[in-house]
Design an enzyme around this catalytic site. Sequence first.
Site, mmCIF file in Angstrom:
data_model
loop_
_atom_site.group_PDB
_atom_site.id
_atom_site.type_symbol
_atom_site.label_atom_id
_atom_site.label_comp_id
_atom_site.label_asym_id
_atom_site.label_seq_id
_atom_site.Cartn_x
_atom_site.Cartn_y
_atom_site.Cartn_z
ATOM 1 C CG ASP A 1 -1.903 -1.057 1.244
ATOM 2 O OD1 ASP A 1 -2.404 -1.208 0.062
ATOM 3 O OD2 ASP A 1 -2.365 -1.762 2.273
ATOM 4 C CG ASP B 1 -4.999 -0.816 5.898
ATOM 5 O OD1 ASP B 1 -5.932 -1.316 4.859
ATOM 6 O OD2 ASP B 1 -4.611 0.203 5.706
ATOM 7 C CG ASP C 1 -6.462 -5.053 2.368
ATOM 8 O OD1 ASP C 1 -6.812 -4.968 1.016
ATOM 9 O OD2 ASP C 1 -6.086 -4.029 3.169
#
Length: 872
Positions: free
Chosen positions: A327, A618, A622
């Site tokens: 990310d 997170d 996911d």
Amino acid sequence: MTIYWSKDFKDVADSLQVDVEKGLSGQEVLRRLDRYGYNELREQKKRSLLSMFVEQFKDFMVIILLAATVISLLLGEIVDAFIIVAIVILNAMLGMFQESKAEKSLEALKKLASPTARVMREGKIIEIPVRELVPGDIVYLEAGNFVPADGRLFESVNLRIDESALTGESLPVEKDVRVLESGELPLGDRINMAYMGTTVIYGRGRMIVTATGMDTEMGKIAELITQQETTVTPLQQRMEELGKYLGIGALLICFIIFVAGVVEKRPVFDMFMTAVSLAVAAIPEGLPAIVTITLAIGVQRMIKKKTIIRKLPAVETLGSASVICTDKTGTLTQNRMTVVKLHVDDRTVDVKGDMPQGAFEKDVAFLLECAALCTDAFIDSDGKGVGDPTEVALVVAAQSKGIKKSELENSHQRVDEVPFDSDRKMMTTVHRIKGGYRVITKGAPDKVIDRCTGVYIKGEVVPLSEEVKGSFKKANEKMAEDALRVLAVAYKDLKESDIKEGTGEYECDLKLIGLLGMIDPPREEVKESVRLCKGAGIRPVMITGDHLATAIAIGKELGIYSEGDMALTGAQLDAMDDEKLNQKVKSISVYARVSPEHKMRIVKAWQNNGAVVAMTGDGVNDAPALKQADIGAAMGITGTDVAKGAADMVLTDDNFATIVAAVQEGRTIYENIKKSIYYLLSCNIGEVVVLFMAVMLGTPIPLKPVHILWVNLLTDSLPALALSMEPPPPDIMAKKPRPKGESIFAHGLWRRIALQGILIGLLTLMAFEWGLQKDDVAAARTMAFTTLIMAQLFQALNARAESSLFKVGLWSNKYMLYAIASSLVLMFAVVVTPLKIYFGVKVLSIVDWVVALVLSLLVFLITEISKYIRKI
């Protein structure tokens, strides 16, 4: 059992003696902890040190050795018998110590990885370990949380909980706070209750804890089924299998030695004891323990580097990682968003600059006011922003212009909301205002603008023409090109009679107010980590929900995106089938405007190309990608409990540099395990060669059983453990990733083990032959005994590095020096103290010591020369 679902929550609060607005006091919590115990499920009883000690004697070869010792006692060999028993006990104590250390290390990891809960105590919202919850605690639930205990809900905003772990029901249950009918209800029908171990999928809520630990519904199941999860890595399994194969080989050789000795008419009992002692020494029963200890020590080092390993196999896999999908926000950047630009009234201005006066200033104030209201963030009493970083940035920006959210909430009470989700890319709140209600929506500009029919300009709402819409879209693109994250804010006012539930009613016919551009600066250390990654043959890939231009700008700055690389949006990814993605994935460095569901496809595409993929995440969505990835890394700060539960490791600082450090540590752990295996097996082969060659050549037996066992005790324990403490080689991150499934004996390790073992055995035989020149078998055995020990200690130095030891540095592993010194002290204790009588050894002359030292030193010198030749 109290039936809480049929009681009003106020009655529940009264029965549990708690004020729902203030929570429990610290003293009351301590009293309840004492009464109810910690909020945790009982596990199987841990093994005691005594049981670990006893288990060391269950090994088949040790049992045979003890039986042979009993026979020797009966035959009058009392001294030898007692010494052998003493050595076996010392070995057992060492094994017990190793197992105990490994269990304590893993238990410490388990505690570090334990989840937390947000509770109200003494009027303040705090975060505590889940195990410290007590009945009566007020717990806050949000999407992505595991429910930490059983509780009665008294606030529910679009709250849906996955209770499949308890009920088997696949669909999430929509929760409500209303009182239910009295009497027994199936667990799945208790919609005003939440239960430990279930997962919040959507919305938010609050509950009063009614049961903890073994009193929960999950605890009742645990009473019926006791599970003890033993984490065994593939490498540990392979080492156990290797130990069995080597054990069978060692037994065959020992049988040959025994038969050959008997054929040569040597004493049968002596040959039996020699064969058994050699088998005990030759079988590398310590390998699995050394692997476990090395893993445990490495994992403890990872904790210091802000990485918590939840699943041990991840340690091995880290050394093979060839792709890191990460990310952007908070991982590559500082996660401290700051609003720097606004677009209002068809103009873009810098927030830090002076605002034009008049209507424009009022429109800016209205934009910041609405943006702050449409958040769950707030400024605490210490002036610190609490909540999602993006939302904190909005609240801070408003406050910088004198607009305090706490004051706004008094005049704009929130009455409903539609939480943000990754599909809609919007969040909506509804507030009571004078004469009606105000709906405020914030989110991705392309999503919000499409829901708008009007625009707020100079205090008035006018129709949103295509020209004005295009102007806002251009402003959005310009901010994104400057690497800003852009949010659009819109609103509409409703009368009392107009208010209806449902996202379709709220998020339509909106009036666009303006855009806010914010930036999250890259972390300073990430650029160097990206460089390290590329040097180590690891491909960093950025996956973000941000605008494509923003993602590319950050990617370029950090070195992730280079000229010639591809960057894809979620829409382009949707238009690409799996086969085409498999072909293109190696050239794609940046994915933008993607949802968490896309991550699964990206991981699979890399895996289809043979890559070992690490994936960060997170959110709730996911979790599938974290499970699919070879290494799932959850964020410790912003990560949801669901993400952490699905991950193999948790980054406590949400930092990309920490992943790279973890990869380095994973590679180091694997290398140290290889070094221990190299050392142990070569030494064991050396011992076998000594006795096998002596029997085949018809010479006296160079080593008595007690000598073999003492050598095994000195050299197979402390030096092998010291190798697990080796620091990472300087070039550890200059090597390409280890291929998936590569044997630990690849690159000629088996050959080096065999050659080193043969060398150690031959040099020991040479020392024995030197001693025989004096026609004194005891002196010759002393020469063989001391040479074998010192040769194996020099071999420990050889095992420290594939390159020359002088490059690594003799002093770089102080534990190895301590281990060698301790082993030498114990060797001298046998040779030069009165103990020599019981071991059947003699004091050596200075010349003998020099010969023994030179012969053993040859193990080191010859290996150093071969290392040099190999590098040429």
